[in-house]
Design an enzyme around this catalytic site. Structure first.
Site, PDB file in Angstrom:
ATOM      1  N   ASN A  92       0.848  -1.193   0.000  1.00 10.13           N
ATOM      2  CA  ASN A  92       0.000   0.000   0.000  1.00 10.13           C
ATOM      3  C   ASN A  92       0.883   1.242   0.000  1.00 10.13           C
ATOM      4  OD1 ASN A  92       0.328   1.043   2.916  1.00 10.13           O
ATOM      5  ND2 ASN A  92      -0.180  -1.105   3.210  1.00 10.13           N
ATOM      6  N   ARG A  93       0.259   2.403  -0.113  1.00 12.77           N
ATOM      7  CA  ARG A  93       1.000   3.654  -0.332  1.00 12.77           C
ATOM      8  C   ARG A  93       1.371   4.403   0.932  1.00 12.77           C
ATOM      9  NH1 ARG A  93       0.777   4.565  -5.729  1.00 12.77           N
ATOM     10  NH2 ARG A  93      -1.047   3.757  -6.842  1.00 12.77           N
TER      11      ARG A  93
END
Ligand code: CTP
Ligand code: CA
Length: 235
Positions: free
Chosen positions: A34-35
């Site tokens: 994920n970011r």
């Protein structure tokens, strides 16, 4: 430039902060991730150290420049997967007064990890995923130490079934953590940005604090809310 003195209200306290985003491998070269940058976690670690705490930052895939933001006084434990994060957090939590789970932990991981790099094949593959352990929930149901204050984070958006606060209240009740820091995301807020808006809920889902500002200002607002709970729990 002189900085104003910071109140040493975490002196003598041991603090664990997790931050960043976990990566779950598919094969030796690929992962689901994920970011999350880890900036909020780094700011929480830095501000806790400034306030006098002994800090362990369990950093999931946090870039070197972001790790620098945590500061030299913070012990960094780098991890990659949710299971590594779980082990590092629980180990450090054994003698911690507070655990803050700011990491974005993957909810699922691939059911199997290939030993060799997966090859492209003719048909569209389907990935089978299995749920990971909820580290925050486990800190509540199986605490590594009594009297520990457990703080969760939640990034929420509103949707057809409820507002940000509706979802956050339900999550606070479900998780059972002492405090839940809620971040409204979407519309350019939250992930990857330098400013933040938070609402802190207690375990009953009631609003305790609201704050907005840089991740550093927000981190101090979180500690302002957490410190009195720690002081009551372990005077
Ligand atoms: N968390 C965790 N372990 C997981 C998933 C989440 O410890 N496997 C923690 C996060 O670090 C955060 C909190 O739980 O402090 C809330 O994460 P969030 O993703 O918002 O909650 P979920 O229960 O996973 O709900 P959903 O993703 O469905 O909104
Ligand atoms: Ca989740």
């Amino acid at each position: 430039l002189l900085e104003p003195p910071v109140e040493q209200d975490l002196r003598g306290r041991r603090v664990v902060v997790s931050g960043g985003g976990t990566r779950e491998p598919l094969d030796p070269v690929r992962f689901l991730g994920n970011r999350s940058s880890g900036r909020q976690g780094a700011a929480l670690a830095r501000t806790a150290a400034q306030r006098g705490a002994e800090v362990t930052f369990v950093a999931a895939n946090v870039a070197a420049d972001v790790l620098t933001e945590a500061g030299a006084g913070v012990q960094v434990v780098p991890v990659e997967t949710g299971e590594e994060l779980r082990r590092a957090v629980r180990g450090a939590a054994r003698d911690a007064d507070v655990v803050v789970m700011a990491a974005a932990v993957a909810d699922y991981r691939p059911a199997s990890v290939a030993d060799a790099k997966l090859k492209k094949s003719g048909d569209d593959p389907v990935l089978r995923l299995v749920e990971t352990t909820d580290v925050l929930r486990e800190l509540v149901t199986d605490p590594p130490r009594t009297d520990q204050v457990v703080v969760g984070f939640a990034a929420e958006t509103g949707d057809a079934t409820g507002t940000v606060l509706d979802h956050a209240r339900a999550k606070a009740l479900r998780k059972g953590a002492d405090l839940l820091v809620v971040n409204a995301v979407g519309d350019g807020r939250g992930f990857g940005t330098t400013t933040n808006e938070i609402t802190v809920l207690d375990r009953a889902g009631d609003v305790v604090t609201q704050a907005a500002g840089t991740k550093g200002e927000v981190a101090h607002a979180v500690w302002d809310t957490v410190v009195p709970v720690v002081d009551i729990r372990s005077p």
